[in-house]
Design a protein around this motif. Structure first.
Motif, PDB file in Angstrom:
ATOM      1  N   SER A 187     -74.696  59.692 -16.812  1.00 33.19           N
ATOM      2  CA  SER A 187     -74.496  59.357 -15.991  1.00 33.19           C
ATOM      3  C   SER A 187     -73.712  59.519 -15.087  1.00 33.19           C
ATOM      4  O   SER A 187     -73.678  60.024 -13.468  1.00 33.19           O
ATOM      5  N   MET A 188     -72.583  60.117 -15.645  1.00 37.21           N
ATOM      6  CA  MET A 188     -71.579  60.455 -14.910  1.00 37.21           C
ATOM      7  C   MET A 188     -71.714  62.089 -14.225  1.00 37.21           C
ATOM      8  O   MET A 188     -71.567  62.169 -13.113  1.00 37.21           O
ATOM      9  N   LEU A 189     -72.217  62.846 -14.961  1.00 38.50           N
ATOM     10  CA  LEU A 189     -72.456  64.240 -14.388  1.00 38.50           C
ATOM     11  C   LEU A 189     -73.941  64.511 -13.887  1.00 38.50           C
ATOM     12  O   LEU A 189     -72.883  65.027 -12.948  1.00 38.50           O
ATOM     13  N   PRO A 190     -74.815  64.048 -14.117  1.00 40.42           N
ATOM     14  CA  PRO A 190     -75.707  63.534 -12.386  1.00 40.42           C
ATOM     15  C   PRO A 190     -74.610  63.123 -11.782  1.00 40.42           C
ATOM     16  O   PRO A 190     -75.728  63.447 -10.149  1.00 40.42           O
ATOM     17  N   ARG A 191     -74.093  62.097 -11.823  1.00 41.64           N
ATOM     18  CA  ARG A 191     -73.435  61.071 -10.604  1.00 41.64           C
ATOM     19  C   ARG A 191     -73.275  62.258  -9.585  1.00 41.64           C
ATOM     20  O   ARG A 191     -73.754  62.448  -8.329  1.00 41.64           O
ATOM     21  N   ILE A 192     -72.273  63.082 -10.350  1.00 46.64           N
ATOM     22  CA  ILE A 192     -71.323  64.263  -9.698  1.00 46.64           C
ATOM     23  C   ILE A 192     -71.639  65.223  -8.990  1.00 46.64           C
ATOM     24  O   ILE A 192     -71.821  65.913  -7.800  1.00 46.64           O
ATOM     25  N   THR A 193     -73.586  65.774 -10.129  1.00 43.52           N
ATOM     26  CA  THR A 193     -74.064  66.834  -8.963  1.00 43.52           C
ATOM     27  C   THR A 193     -74.482  66.012  -8.351  1.00 43.52           C
ATOM     28  O   THR A 193     -74.725  67.177  -7.172  1.00 43.52           O
ATOM     29  N   MET A 250     -74.728  67.637  -3.779  1.00 45.90           N
ATOM     30  CA  MET A 250     -75.669  67.989  -3.938  1.00 45.90           C
ATOM     31  C   MET A 250     -76.635  67.045  -2.254  1.00 45.90           C
ATOM     32  O   MET A 250     -76.727  67.931  -1.109  1.00 45.90           O
ATOM     33  N   VAL A 251     -76.540  65.561  -1.595  1.00 45.31           N
ATOM     34  CA  VAL A 251     -76.287  64.779  -1.079  1.00 45.31           C
ATOM     35  C   VAL A 251     -75.914  65.302   0.223  1.00 45.31           C
ATOM     36  O   VAL A 251     -76.092  65.424   1.147  1.00 45.31           O
ATOM     37  N   GLY A 252     -74.637  65.531   0.110  1.00 42.49           N
ATOM     38  CA  GLY A 252     -73.543  65.925   0.472  1.00 42.49           C
ATOM     39  C   GLY A 252     -73.777  66.777   1.345  1.00 42.49           C
ATOM     40  O   GLY A 252     -73.643  67.234   2.863  1.00 42.49           O
ATOM     41  N   LEU A 266     -84.274  66.471  -5.917  1.00 46.83           N
ATOM     42  CA  LEU A 266     -83.247  66.913  -4.859  1.00 46.83           C
ATOM     43  C   LEU A 266     -83.375  68.509  -4.723  1.00 46.83           C
ATOM     44  O   LEU A 266     -83.761  69.311  -4.189  1.00 46.83           O
ATOM     45  N   LEU A 267     -83.231  69.146  -5.244  1.00 46.88           N
ATOM     46  CA  LEU A 267     -82.615  70.700  -6.242  1.00 46.88           C
ATOM     47  C   LEU A 267     -84.093  71.651  -5.121  1.00 46.88           C
ATOM     48  O   LEU A 267     -83.664  72.471  -4.567  1.00 46.88           O
ATOM     49  N   PRO A 268     -84.502  71.572  -5.906  1.00 44.54           N
ATOM     50  CA  PRO A 268     -86.218  73.116  -4.971  1.00 44.54           C
ATOM     51  C   PRO A 268     -85.968  72.235  -3.141  1.00 44.54           C
ATOM     52  O   PRO A 268     -85.707  73.507  -3.080  1.00 44.54           O
ATOM     53  N   GLY A 269     -85.893  70.823  -2.870  1.00 45.72           N
ATOM     54  CA  GLY A 269     -86.003  70.987  -1.594  1.00 45.72           C
ATOM     55  C   GLY A 269     -84.431  71.421  -0.706  1.00 45.72           C
ATOM     56  O   GLY A 269     -84.770  72.137   0.170  1.00 45.72           O
ATOM     57  N   LEU A 270     -83.714  71.132  -1.369  1.00 46.40           N
ATOM     58  CA  LEU A 270     -82.721  72.074  -1.252  1.00 46.40           C
ATOM     59  C   LEU A 270     -82.370  73.671  -0.888  1.00 46.40           C
ATOM     60  O   LEU A 270     -81.891  73.516  -0.137  1.00 46.40           O
ATOM     61  N   ALA A 307     -70.268  73.780   6.935  1.00 45.07           N
ATOM     62  CA  ALA A 307     -70.501  72.225   6.752  1.00 45.07           C
ATOM     63  C   ALA A 307     -71.206  71.570   5.806  1.00 45.07           C
ATOM     64  O   ALA A 307     -71.191  70.213   5.117  1.00 45.07           O
ATOM     65  N   PRO A 308     -72.788  72.638   5.078  1.00 49.87           N
ATOM     66  CA  PRO A 308     -72.867  72.262   3.453  1.00 49.87           C
ATOM     67  C   PRO A 308     -71.395  71.722   2.764  1.00 49.87           C
ATOM     68  O   PRO A 308     -71.434  70.896   2.173  1.00 49.87           O
ATOM     69  N   LEU A 309     -69.995  72.503   2.975  1.00 47.99           N
ATOM     70  CA  LEU A 309     -69.931  72.426   1.864  1.00 47.99           C
ATOM     71  C   LEU A 309     -68.628  71.324   1.685  1.00 47.99           C
ATOM     72  O   LEU A 309     -68.146  70.677   1.093  1.00 47.99           O
ATOM     73  N   LEU A 310     -68.490  71.688   3.311  1.00 51.15           N
ATOM     74  CA  LEU A 310     -67.238  69.847   3.486  1.00 51.15           C
ATOM     75  C   LEU A 310     -67.852  68.614   3.177  1.00 51.15           C
ATOM     76  O   LEU A 310     -67.655  67.997   2.543  1.00 51.15           O
ATOM     77  N   GLY A 311     -70.162  68.740   3.596  1.00 50.81           N
ATOM     78  CA  GLY A 311     -70.350  67.271   2.942  1.00 50.81           C
ATOM     79  C   GLY A 311     -70.121  66.888   1.792  1.00 50.81           C
ATOM     80  O   GLY A 311     -69.996  66.196   1.076  1.00 50.81           O
ATOM     81  N   ALA A 312     -70.561  68.297   1.265  1.00 52.51           N
ATOM     82  CA  ALA A 312     -70.170  67.757  -0.716  1.00 52.51           C
ATOM     83  C   ALA A 312     -69.132  67.217  -0.678  1.00 52.51           C
ATOM     84  O   ALA A 312     -69.209  66.309  -1.885  1.00 52.51           O
TER      85      ALA A 312
END
Length: 666
Positions: A63-69, A73-75, A201-205, A287-292
């Motif tokens: 739960s926690m680690l997938p949420r953080i990861t 990725m979404v950010g 999400l990882l492959p698309g990102l 920008a991706p780093l800041l978003g994350a």
């Protein structure tokens, strides 16, 4: 302008944010594992643990680690999408949120989930991609005649965002079994119970990031005008299509996993640019780093405070709440062409008519709509005209709803006419300028905090919040002379600010939530005879007062100096008119919700029919608004019989479509 002694690297922000994320993440893991006396490192490497420790480690791992990861990725995905959109459209406030792409992706995924779940076998990102693409194409079509000018694109995007968001709300409302889960997901939930979201999400990102990096040099040519870009061998159309395609794809992929996460795609590129990332390659990195980091920080703070907060706050709604003020700050810095509103705008489409004859015809049309709404209905055998034997039921059930819609239509039309004449903007209305949304927030907060709240208290609370919204609009646009497009952008941005607040309140599991959602969609289902009569009486009283303000509404569009020379106290008149608009909007919103567009459509139609002077304009708009909402209530009851579509939604579908058509024309 003098240079400010500020750091010129985004690292100055990213460094502290990264440290804060590390510290918050460590505290969160320690709090989860503390009762088991097992450290994370020990639990990660240990082959055998006590049952209690194994359970805690399962929570951490699944739960926690997938949420953080996934937050990272979404950010990053939204930050990358924002950079691509801003570069392709040469627009500093383009983002998945402001262009309606996120709302389109959400609507596409909702439709697939509820009505074609077989499509999800190929992945949720594809229905989301279809919805996001359709919404972006609509935005481009609406702004194409103005050569994709920044203000036209953003205005079209925010309107499409508003429109598609209303449709998504209705889909959620009509599916009661999935209602709670859909509501939380739509508000942007990062909750996870496995690693599937990360794997999807990882492959698309990764693909999007690589392609964006390869396209960085060609995309920099879009900073030039089209002629110079073509002279250097660039295919401007292909570059735009590829850049927007990548942005829509990664946005759809993110939305399919967590719902709408508001304004990260706007905030991350904007902050990166302000902190010195001027070139496109720099923004593609920072920008991706800041978003994350922004999304992860917000989520970790909410997780830390979850025990102290009285209700669950979806992370996407909180980022929207934090990001909407940034949009309000950026709008005044967006270069707009044209000057302030001119006196002629209020009568641009008018033609001489005989006002009494036209008003008489509009009155007959309203009476015909009333008769149809009261006595014509569907039954299992087809259409019927209800006879005297049905009149007791009509008086008890149908009449209150019809007269409530009638009164609300009059009130919204009067409010919309006043706003349009005060601002000189024919596309202004309580719904578009965020006044209805501000009213709705005041009403929702009052209903949530006060048990058994009375109608007078609701009207007072709604009027106060509507007036406060109006004051914000005035303060933000006073220096620009109420320039029409800037005023519209500000109003829709205010609506975007209130949406996260609404989502936070509605996602708390309150048993009254479904009723509030129905009301916000404009349903008259809960109106009783007393409320209907009060609404109609108040509307009639407001109509009788219109001659008292008609002179002001004739004089104010002529400009402050002219109005003062004709004996009008401009400041006092504006203040009283704005207070009146707030009261009208509050009462009407209480009946048909915040998104009917009757306040936009009725004054516009009245003006097109030739009612240019203030008093005939007010009366004609009131008759058209009443007819519109009465007809919308009837259509909503009949079109999907025995199910109902709220009257406010039917009116919003018509009015929103008309608004987008007006954008396309102008």
């Amino acid at each position: 302008m003098s240079r400010l002694a500020l750091p010129v690297s985004p690292a100055v922000i990213c460094g502290p944010l990264a440290l804060a994320c590390g510290w918050l993440g460590y505290l969160l893991l320690q709090q989860t594992l503390a009762p088991t006396s097992v450290s994370f490192v020990q639990g990660f490497w240990s082959g055998s643990l006590p049952p209690q420790a194994e359970m805690a480690m399962a929570v951490v791992w699944y739960s926690m680690l997938p949420r953080i990861t996934l937050a990272v990725m979404v950010g990053a995905a939204l930050g990358l999408a924002g950079v691509l959109m801003q570069q392709v459209l040469r627009n500093p406030i383009a983002s998945p949120s402001t262009l309606g792409v996120a709302s389109g992706a959400q609507l596409g995924l909702l439709m697939a989930t509820l009505h074609a779940p077989g499509l999800l076998a190929f992945g949720g990102e594809w229905p989301a991609l279809a919805g996001g693409t359709a919404s972006l194409l609509l935005v481009v079509a609406l702004s194409w005649r103005r050569r994709l000018a920044p203000v036209a694109v953003v205005l079209a995007g925010l309107v499409v965002n508003l429109y598609l968001g209303a449709l998504s709300t209705v889909l959620i409302l009509f599916n009661q079994e999935e209602f709670p889960g859909l509501l939380v997901w739509a508000a942007g939930s990062l909750a996870q119970n496995n690693w599937d979201g990360v794997r999807q999400l990882l492959p698309g990102l990764m693909i999007t990031a690589v392609l964006a990096g390869l396209m960085a040099r060609p995309l920099r040519l879009l900073e030039l005008d089209e002629a110079n870009a073509r002279s250097l061998g660039a295919s401007v159309r292909q570059l735009r299509l590829l850049g927007l395609g990548l942005a829509v794809f990664i946005t759809a992929s993110a939305v399919s996993q967590v719902g709408i996460v508001g304004f990260v795609g706007l905030a991350a590129p904007a902050i990166a640019r302000l902190m010195g990332a001027r070139s496109l390659p720099q923004r593609l990195v920072w920008a991706p780093l800041l978003g994350a980091l922004l999304l992860l920080t917000t989520d970790l703070v909410l997780l830390q405070l979850s025990g102290q907060l009285p209700t669950m706050i979806p992370t996407g709604a909180m980022t929207g709440l934090l990001g909407a003020p940034l949009l309000l700050w950026l709008i005044p810095r967006l270069a707009l062409k044209g000057g302030p509103a001119t006196p002629s705008v209020a009568a641009r489409h008018s033609k001489p008519v005989r006002n009494p004859i036209l008003l008489g015809r509009l009155l007959l049309l309203m009476l015909a709509a009333l008769a149809m709404a009261l006595f014509v209905s569907q039954s299992p055998g087809g259409w019927v005209v209800d006879g005297p034997e049905h009149w007791p039921a009509i008086l008890q059930w149908r009449l209150p709803r019809v007269i409530a819609a009638l009164g609300a239509g009059i009130l919204l039309a009067l409010a919309g006419t006043a706003i349009q004449r005060i601002t000189g903007n024919p596309m202004a209305s309580p719904e578009v300028l965020g006044i209805s949304a501000g009213t709705a927030i005041g009403l929702i907060i009052t209903i949530t905090l006060i048990a058994g709240v009375s109608l007078p208290v609701l009207v007072l609370a709604g009027s106060a919040s509507a007036f406060a919204t109006l004051m914000v609009l005035v303060l933000l646009n006073r220096r620009s002379g109420f320039q029409p497009e800037r005023l519209l952008l500000t109003g829709i941005a205010i609506t975007a600010l209130f949406d996260p607040l609404r989502n936070i309140i509605l996602a708390n599991g309150d048993p009254r939530v479904q009723q509030m959602i129905a009301w916000m969609s404009g349903s008259t289902y809960y109106v009783d005879a007393f409320t209907g009569m009060i609404t109609m009486a108040f509307a009639a009283a407001m109509l009788t007062l219109t001659p008292l303000v008609a002179r002001w509404l004739d004089m104010l569009p002529l400009g402050q100096d002219t109005a003062r020379a004709l004996g009008v106290g401009v400041n006092r008149a504006r203040l009283l008119l704005l207070a009146l608009v707030a009261l009208l909007t509050a009462f009407a919103t209480l009946i048909v919700g915040p998104l009917s567009f009757a306040g936009l459509l009725a004054p516009h139609l009245a003006r097109m029919l030739g009612l240019s002077r203030a008093l005939p304009h007010l009366m004609g708009a009131a008759l058209i608004g009443a007819t519109l909402l009465v007809a919308a209530d009837w259509v909503g009851r009949q079109i999907l019989f025995p199910q109902e579509i709220p009257a406010g939604l039917v009116s919003a579908l018509l009015g929103g479509a008309y608004f987008m058509w007006s954008l396309r024309r102008h």
